[in-house]
Design an enzyme around this catalytic site. Structure first.
Site, mmCIF file in Angstrom:
data_model
loop_
_atom_site.group_PDB
_atom_site.id
_atom_site.type_symbol
_atom_site.label_atom_id
_atom_site.label_comp_id
_atom_site.label_asym_id
_atom_site.label_seq_id
_atom_site.Cartn_x
_atom_site.Cartn_y
_atom_site.Cartn_z
ATOM 1 N N CYS A 191 3.439 1.483 2.746
ATOM 2 C CA CYS A 191 4.665 0.711 2.479
ATOM 3 C C CYS A 191 5.651 1.557 1.680
ATOM 4 O O CYS A 191 6.854 1.591 1.976
ATOM 5 C CB CYS A 191 4.345 -0.551 1.690
ATOM 6 S SG CYS A 191 3.287 -1.730 2.540
ATOM 7 N N CYS A 203 0.846 -1.191 0.000
ATOM 8 C CA CYS A 203 0.000 0.000 0.000
ATOM 9 C C CYS A 203 0.887 1.247 0.000
ATOM 10 O O CYS A 203 2.113 1.162 -0.014
ATOM 11 C CB CYS A 203 -0.916 0.013 1.224
ATOM 12 S SG CYS A 203 -0.032 0.237 2.783
ATOM 13 N N ASP A 256 20.904 28.432 -27.515
ATOM 14 C CA ASP A 256 19.639 28.595 -26.791
ATOM 15 C C ASP A 256 19.723 28.058 -25.364
ATOM 16 O O ASP A 256 18.788 28.249 -24.578
ATOM 17 C CB ASP A 256 18.505 27.849 -27.518
ATOM 18 C CG ASP A 256 18.230 28.413 -28.896
ATOM 19 O OD1 ASP A 256 18.295 29.645 -29.047
ATOM 20 O OD2 ASP A 256 17.945 27.624 -29.816
ATOM 21 N N ASP A 289 12.587 30.510 -30.753
ATOM 22 C CA ASP A 289 13.634 30.889 -31.693
ATOM 23 C C ASP A 289 13.051 30.749 -33.103
ATOM 24 O O ASP A 289 12.137 29.956 -33.330
ATOM 25 C CB ASP A 289 14.830 29.947 -31.497
ATOM 26 C CG ASP A 289 15.993 30.312 -32.393
ATOM 27 O OD1 ASP A 289 16.280 31.508 -32.524
ATOM 28 O OD2 ASP A 289 16.601 29.395 -32.961
ATOM 29 N N ASP A 292 16.542 24.987 -30.202
ATOM 30 C CA ASP A 292 17.163 23.723 -30.600
ATOM 31 C C ASP A 292 18.678 23.781 -30.691
ATOM 32 O O ASP A 292 19.305 22.827 -31.134
ATOM 33 C CB ASP A 292 16.597 23.260 -31.946
ATOM 34 C CG ASP A 292 17.009 24.186 -33.094
ATOM 35 O OD1 ASP A 292 17.414 25.326 -32.804
ATOM 36 O OD2 ASP A 292 16.936 23.765 -34.264
#
Length: 735
Positions: free
Chosen positions: A17, A14, A627, A425, A623
């Protein structure tokens, strides 16, 4: 050295635990942070391997009465075998409990006044409670040895008390008859409660398995074998784990690519949708990159293995998804604190309820108090609370992975939900990122210096420079070497050839060196800029030699993505190092009203900071390496597909494709996941807040209603299942 590893945990019964294992792991020397996920039965541990080892963690967890699988080579396989073994045992116990509880229930309804019916019920209930329900008692005693309690303690206590009381009444009925009390038997309650709870556990296990389907689907993408070209040129099929970087691998029609690599010969369309969510197959030819898990279609090709084993993109995606699913949302810390004290608090309440009934209702207080105590112990459910957050996160993160959206951790979902500004960008995010030369204007007698321009741009490495080189470099033409070369950030490049300084870059570069292009050339460049084209200027130290028009096509979905963000109440801002006119044309084409042109890489992070100071929650999508600072500064960094490793490491969300539409999809996913977490927590808390007082008999003075313990057992079982089922609804929702 700091390490982060995900370990399967066994023996969790449970949420309490999970809270205990979490506490044990966090108390180990060298452990910086440990997050135990009850829903996926895993522990994500960050530790210093100079002070701590997986074996030390395993021993600590085993001492607490649970198990930790640390065999890195086979841990997933071992964990799956253990889960299957536990599921089969649970299935057998549930079937046996139901088969035994049904006749006990029938006997209690129609034959309990008959002595033989009482004895048969006693025998069957004993088998159900202590044979098919033995897991509750075994786990309870195991926990008590470590001075701990969990959900099994509540079940064992309640059913054990009901069985003991019923057995006493069966054997010594006169004890109560002399006191004017009817000796009731509750064998049916004890046995039906065990059956109901086992059914609930079985349904919960099946539902939780569905939540982790995304990980299993990803793991199933990698083939077991790979065809390698041997030294003698023959083809040899070997296990995929034998593949090494540098091997030449054959991919036949319909096969999956086994490792990451670069195509050497042949060509074919490859379905990469399982990695990036893009439905259109990509054509692969010599020089193209291929990735493990993707499906080759009708053609055949050979490729050189670049990354194998745990270094492939597929393996990295699996690790990212596992880490994200094992992480905790901020609200989970509060839930963990509640789960850690839930069971002892409920046991205390149950004892108080029994005492209150016995004291304040002398006539039937003992019987009613006993029933209410049993019902309170049964109906309270920490599991619903413990499952509320992790199941939603597991399903949400898995759904994101299916769509090519990788979420670093649960906190990222909470942040994404609050974003009100997205900074993007231009190149590679809004546009395709593959610029090409579309026009040229050369000054009279200037084309003889074309190779100088090619030499300059070949040293630059900028995408626009690469486009110039690709368009102008002709076979057989010798490119002169520059005597010196300098990269001028945000402006362009310059170099010396034959004692003359040459420049290639934007108009600012020329003017800052005292060079003004002629009116005709400026007029031509102005027309290009109006058409959203970027202009590269080429000059020596006395005059402008050429202007080159470059275009980078806008992605088909960029305008739709900006519009969708707008409908979600999120504004989009475009940053670019390009010139004002070109930036304005691109912004106009995709519907962006706010943009900033001529931005240097170091200025992107400063611009994000300005937005944050103005009170905005900012997401930055990019990307490239340039950046990464802005991605780190933003509240939510989003690395777009094909980006640099630095950008991906810095970002909180990675989009495997370069489709801008994935950004609003990621934001919507965060909204749906957080909403599901809140729904789960609301119902889990409300359930316990209402159920416990009703079980205690709060309605009895009003209308004489006492909740049957069997109904309490069914309600407890269904509460956990309902939370997991609500989380699974996420899988069917559209992004």
């Amino acid at each position: 050295m700091q390490k982060k590893e995900l370990f399967p945990v066994t023996g969790l019964g449970c949420a309490a635990c999970a809270a205990r294992v979490n506490k044990v792991l966090n108390s180990c020397e060298g452990v910086e942070e440990a997050n135990v996920n009850y829903a996926s039965a895993t522990a994500l541990v960050t530790f210093d391997d100079s002070k701590c080892s997986p074996d030390a963690l395993r021993k600590a967890v085993e001492e607490a009465g649970y198990g930790l699988i640390t065999d890195a080579a086979n841990e997933e396989e071992a964990a799956e075998k253990e889960r299957q073994k536990q599921y089969q045992a649970l299935l057998r116990q549930t079937a046996g409990a139901v088969a035994g509880a049904l006749p006990v229930f029938v006997l209690s309804m129609f034959f309990m006044d008959l002595r033989w019916g009482q004895w048969i019920s006693s025998v069957l209930a004993t088998v159900v409670v202590f044979v098919f329900g033995r897991r509750f008692f075994i786990n309870t005693f195991r926990q008590l040895r470590h001075r701990a309690v969990n959900m099994d303690t509540l079940v064992a206590s309640s059913t054990g008390v009901a069985w003991l009381f019923s057995t006493f009444n069966l054997l010594f009925p006169d004890f109560w008859l002399f006191r004017g009390i009817e000796p009731h038997l509750y064998f049916e309650a004890a046995s039906v409660i065990v059956a109901f709870i086992l059914i609930g556990r079985l349904l919960e296990a099946r539902a939780k398995r569905k939540t982790t389907g995304a990980i299993r689907a990803l793991m199933g993408l990698q083939p077991k074998t790979v065809t390698v070209i041997a030294e003698d040129g023959s083809e040899k099929e070997v296990p995929v784990q034998w593949a090494r970087p540098g091997d030449t691998i054959v991919v036949k029609p319909g096969e999956r690519v086994a490792v990451d690599g670069t195509v050497l010969s042949g060509g074919s369309y490859v379905d990469e949708s399982m990695l990036n969510g893009e439905p259109v197959p990509v054509f692969k030819e010599s020089g193209s990159k291929v990735f493990a898990g993707t499906i080759n279609q009708k053609g055949a090709f050979r490729f050189k293995a670049d990354k194998t084993g745990n270094d492939t993109m597929l393996s990295q995606i699996i690790r990212m998804v596992q880490d994200a699913q094992g992480s905790k949302a901020p609200v989970q810390n509060m839930v963990d604190r509640v789960a850690a004290v839930f069971v002892p608090v409920i046991m205390g309440i149950a004892v108080l309820v029994f005492a209150a009934w016995w004291i304040f209702a002398p006539q039937d207080g003992f019987i009613h108090g006993l029933l209410c105590m049993v019902t309170v112990l049964i109906i309270a459910c920490p599991c619903a609370l413990g499952l509320a957050t992790p199941t939603a996160i597991i399903v949400g993160v898995g759904k994101g992975a299916k769509y090519g959206i990788l979420i670093k951790d649960a906190a990222s979902l909470e942040v994404a939900r609050r974003v009100d500004t997205v900074v993007v960008d231009k190149t590679g995010t809004i546009t395709e990122g593959h610029p090409e030369v579309v026009d040229q204007y050369w000054a009279p007698d200037a084309e003889s210096s074309r190779n100088v321009l090619i030499a300059l741009e070949s040293l630059s490495g900028h995408p626009l420079a690469e486009a110039v080189v690709k368009a102008m470099a002709l076979p057989g033409v010798q490119v002169e070497e520059m005597v010196s070369f300098e990269n001028i950030p945000g402006k362009g490049v310059c170099g010396i050839y034959g004692g003359v300084t040459y420049f290639a870059g934007n108009l600012d570069l020329l003017r800052s060196n005292g060079i003004e292009p002629p009116a005709e050339m400026l007029s031509c460049a102005g027309r290009w800029l109006a058409d959203a084209r970027t202009v590269i200027w080429f000059a020596d130290n006395s005059r402008a030699l050429a202007a080159v028009a470059i275009t980078d096509r806008i992605k088909p979905t960029s305008a739709e993505a900006v519009a969708r963000l707008g409908r979600m109440g999120i504004r989009t801002v475009m940053l670019t190092g390009d010139n004002e006119a070109s930036a304005a044309a691109v912004a106009r084409a995709v519907g962006i009203s706010e943009f900033k042109a001529g931005v240097l890489p170091q200025d992107k992070a400063l611009y994000v900071k300005e937005l944050q100071k103005a009170g905005h929650k900012v997401a930055m999508a990019g990307d490239g390496i340039n950046d990464s600072a802005a991605l780190a500064q933003a509240d939510l960094g989003i690395a777009m597909g094909g980006g640099s490793d630095i950008a991906i490491d810095t970002a909180m969300i990675t989009i495997l494709s370069s489709d801008l539409m994935k950004i609003p999809e990621a934001v919507r996913l965060s909204h749906m996941t957080i909403r599901t977490i809140r729904e789960n927590l609301f119902w889990a808390f409300i359930y316990n807040i209402i159920a416990v007082p009703v079980a205690a008999g709060i309605l009895y003075p009003i209308n004489g209603f006492l909740l049957n313990p069997m109904i309490g057992g069914a309600a407890m079982a269904l509460s956990s299942v309902s939370v997991v089922t609500n989380s699974l609804r996420l899988r069917r929702k559209k992004l």
